[in-house]
Design an enzyme around this catalytic site. Structure first.
Site, PDB file in Angstrom:
ATOM      1  N   HIS B  62      25.248   6.072   0.845  1.00 64.85           N
ATOM      2  CA  HIS B  62      24.145   6.334  -0.091  1.00 64.85           C
ATOM      3  C   HIS B  62      24.648   6.409  -1.523  1.00 64.85           C
ATOM      4  CE1 HIS B  62      20.010   7.704  -0.930  1.00 64.85           C
ATOM      5  NE2 HIS B  62      20.565   8.423  -1.894  1.00 64.85           N
ATOM      6  N   GLU B 142      14.432  -0.542  -2.020  1.00 64.93           N
ATOM      7  CA  GLU B 142      13.667   0.696  -1.985  1.00 64.93           C
ATOM      8  C   GLU B 142      12.217   0.492  -2.413  1.00 64.93           C
ATOM      9  OE1 GLU B 142      14.868   5.131  -2.917  1.00 64.93           O
ATOM     10  OE2 GLU B 142      14.518   4.063  -4.790  1.00 64.93           O
ATOM     11  N   SER B 146       2.976   6.011  -5.124  1.00 59.72           N
ATOM     12  CA  SER B 146       2.029   6.843  -4.387  1.00 59.72           C
ATOM     13  C   SER B 146       0.575   6.521  -4.702  1.00 59.72           C
ATOM     14  CB  SER B 146       2.310   8.316  -4.692  1.00 59.72           C
ATOM     15  OG  SER B 146       2.179   8.537  -6.080  1.00 59.72           O
ATOM     16  N   HIS B 205      15.015   9.345   1.288  1.00 57.85           N
ATOM     17  CA  HIS B 205      15.327  10.705   0.851  1.00 57.85           C
ATOM     18  C   HIS B 205      14.379  11.636   1.598  1.00 57.85           C
ATOM     19  CE1 HIS B 205      16.508   8.219  -2.697  1.00 57.85           C
ATOM     20  NE2 HIS B 205      17.536   9.038  -2.700  1.00 57.85           N
ATOM     21  N   GLU B 208      14.913  17.105  -0.134  1.00 57.94           N
ATOM     22  CA  GLU B 208      16.097  17.329  -0.962  1.00 57.94           C
ATOM     23  C   GLU B 208      16.039  18.680  -1.683  1.00 57.94           C
ATOM     24  OE1 GLU B 208      16.523  14.236  -3.854  1.00 57.94           O
ATOM     25  OE2 GLU B 208      18.391  15.033  -4.680  1.00 57.94           O
TER      26      GLU B 208
END
Lengths: 404, 404
Positions: B62, B142, B146, B205, B208
């Site tokens: 990562h 990636e 939203s 992710h 976190e």
């Protein structure tokens, strides 16, 4: 006479902008660069440029130079296993750390910005190297020995070493006294030593490991077998609290204190002792984490030390600070970073009662300059960014003399 | 054809003595040096000598190469403050990380022994540098976004990048998929993406920061204001558990998971996901410590990653392992050290389903050799001593080709 300036100045307490330092052997003035340049126009002017910070030289208050030959020989992860490996390898390691070895350690500290170090000396073997070191040295003559019958001989040896270092005392060489630990020094020896102190700095290992606690409190645990086998001793010489009572009236530097309980911390706070925190050493010997937050709430002053290469991989306080940031992962990052810079400068000087550790008029000109790889966005992040990005210094002065 | 030998061989699981590796592009045999020399007398024989260890090349699963220009620009210590500093500096940092910047990152990883890395790519800008890298690269395209209205456009962009990397796929370039996080990717977008997976590695992710937890569970906390202001969004898109349910049936790599609760960890364990632990990144962003001991007891497999230079100071897994040893100060030092070496080799390869990470016949010859500064006294301490003393490797091979 020199004037040095940089983008920031850390005076030992806070970060300032637009400041310069006028110095010879001592710091003569701290003011704006323009003012100093005008007033002292014949002084050499050094501008360390952007992203640079002038700081007080670092103070590493606890190092065992005698073990500088160790790289991979000692066993890490558990205090007893480590101690046994030290006993097994001790002679070999000490024998193989000669002048060149001490010099490497001293040079490593110098390159990283350590301008003062406290060397704990068991035998006095590193005396010559310490006298030749560019740094200010606090030379901790250490007493160790728990056998009642040997007290006189041990004391005589200790006194001989102490007197030898007292004769060598000067501005850059400070004789000092170390009592190994509560479990390893006979109370009579402790008393004899304390009677002999002439204002010298005093240090002791204290409550480093869980086995030390178990032995001192319960006369049990792995130390029981150890003391029976090696020293024919079945009971501890003292409790931790009795040991602290011996030290009452002295401002001692207690190294580690990871396993000190609430009562002991209160005694330490009341007596005004200082704790030397060695995070990497603690981790490597399986001693856990010193509860810094408890020291802070009890208002116990603490410093940061590398300990020796018998329980560390470098004598670099920047490495130590980075490790401290990781180990104390629950503490606020920004404020811990600033605290770390204070404890290796002003707070250490204060505990040792030396006119260093702060960039202020009258102090010795022990000055380092470090440079960040880029421009930090906020001055609040400066202490942290300095710790994250620095390994060695850009320039270094001790008593105004340039060494790097 | 080459035969390489050293004092020790770490095969990805354990340390062995008197072993050598025969390899071309792939590992052809592992046997005693004598046997291999006799059998393959015309092979080039390389003896790395005493204190050296042959290991599988490291896997850093990562990293965000796009932020390689950051040194001191981002604000550390608190996740929201950091995120705001990223948003403020994002364009500038990404713009200033060009080809030379990616190459520095790739070279830094190479020097330290990373022969495979997983690059999380937001824009595809580092595609060319990754294709040119000597290392094996898992290229995580990636998806982030939203806003329901933007789902189609975001998906089209994602698909275009994914297809571009699929066209470039070869033994050393593995296209892969990353879903940014539960809070930042619309569930419809997640579904569209998952429908498109062709056995590619999948990463996200996950949990976190404490603010992520507060937002996902309570639609509250600092993220509330952030989402309202930046995205006109008043509720989280999903809960953490719903997000995990989406991933059911895939073996995902979940980065961070510091704030995953017991139920979520159980879901992760049941689904067979793997957690990527980034200790330094977590510390610098104020996210705390991943409870590795809980993962171990829940039998969740975990790996170690450096994350990007937006939340770290180096892309070196040795530095990361040393930090992990400090952060997890209560874990047994010796066994954690061995675990750390496993997770950057065999366990990472296993999670990524790649024929690397173990020195065994048939695997790609991704091999590193590291050398200790002195002779360790016991083989049990070897993993620890390697971690304590190594920063860069002595030699490095990828698919049998020598790069260092």
């Amino acid at each position: 006479m020199k004037i040095i300036t940089a983008e920031w100045l850390f005076d030992g307490e806070k970060f300032l902008k637009n400041k310069a330092v006028l110095f010879e052997e001592k710091i003569l003035a701290v003011d704006t660069p323009d003012t100093l340049k005008k007033r002292y126009s014949n002084a050499e002017f050094i501008d360390m440029g952007q992203n640079s910070t002038i700081m007080p030289g670092f103070i590493n208050p606890h190092v065992h130079l005698e073990f500088g030959a160790n790289k991979t020989h000692l066993s890490y992860g558990n205090f007893m296993t480590w101690l046994n490996s030290v006993i097994q390898k001790r002679d070999e390691l000490i024998e193989s750390c000669k002048a060149g070895c001490y010099k490497r350690e001293i040079d490593e500290m110098l390159a990283s910005g350590i301008t003062t170090f406290g060397a704990v000396s068991s035998y006095g073997k590193e005396l010559r190297a310490c006298l030749a070191a560019p740094q200010r040295v606090i030379f901790f003559n250490e007493a160790i020995g728990s056998q009642p019958a040997a007290v006189d001989a041990l004391y005589a040896d200790f006194l001989q070493r102490l007197n030898q270092s007292r004769e060598a005392a000067n501005d850059k060489f400070i004789p000092a006294i170390a009592i190994h630990s509560p479990y390893s020094v006979h109370p009579i020896l402790i008393k004899k030593i304390l009677q002999n102190i002439e204002n010298e700095p005093l240090s002791a290992h204290f409550m480093e490991s869980p086995v030390e606690k178990e032995w001192l409190e319960k006369a049990d645990g792995p130390f029981k077998e150890f003391f029976e086998n090696f020293l024919n001793q079945t009971k501890p010489l003292t409790t931790a609290k009795e040991f602290l009572k011996h030290l009452d009236g002295y401002k001692a530097l207690l190294t580690h204190a990871v396993w000190a309980d609430k009562d002991e911390l209160n005694l330490i706070a009341d007596a005004g002792h200082t704790i030397i925190h060695c995070p990497r050493s603690n981790r490597l010997l399986g001693c856990g984490r010193l509860r810094l937050e408890k020291l802070n709430s009890t208002k116990i002053s603490w410093l940061l030390g590398t300990d020796g290469l018998s329980s560390n991989t470098s004598l670099n306080l920047w490495d130590e600070m980075r490790s401290a940031l990781m180990m104390h992962y629950e503490m606020d990052l920004e404020s811990l970073a600033l605290d770390l810079l204070k404890v290796v400068t002003s707070k250490a000087a204060n505990a040792l009662n030396l006119p260093i550790g702060e960039i202020k008029e009258g102090n010795w000109a022990d000055i380092i300059i470090v440079t960040l790889p880029d421009i930090p966005e906020s001055s609040e992040q400066l202490p942290l960014q300095l710790i994250l990005h620095t390994t060695n210094v850009k320039q270094l002065y001790i008593s105004g003399e340039k060494y790097a």
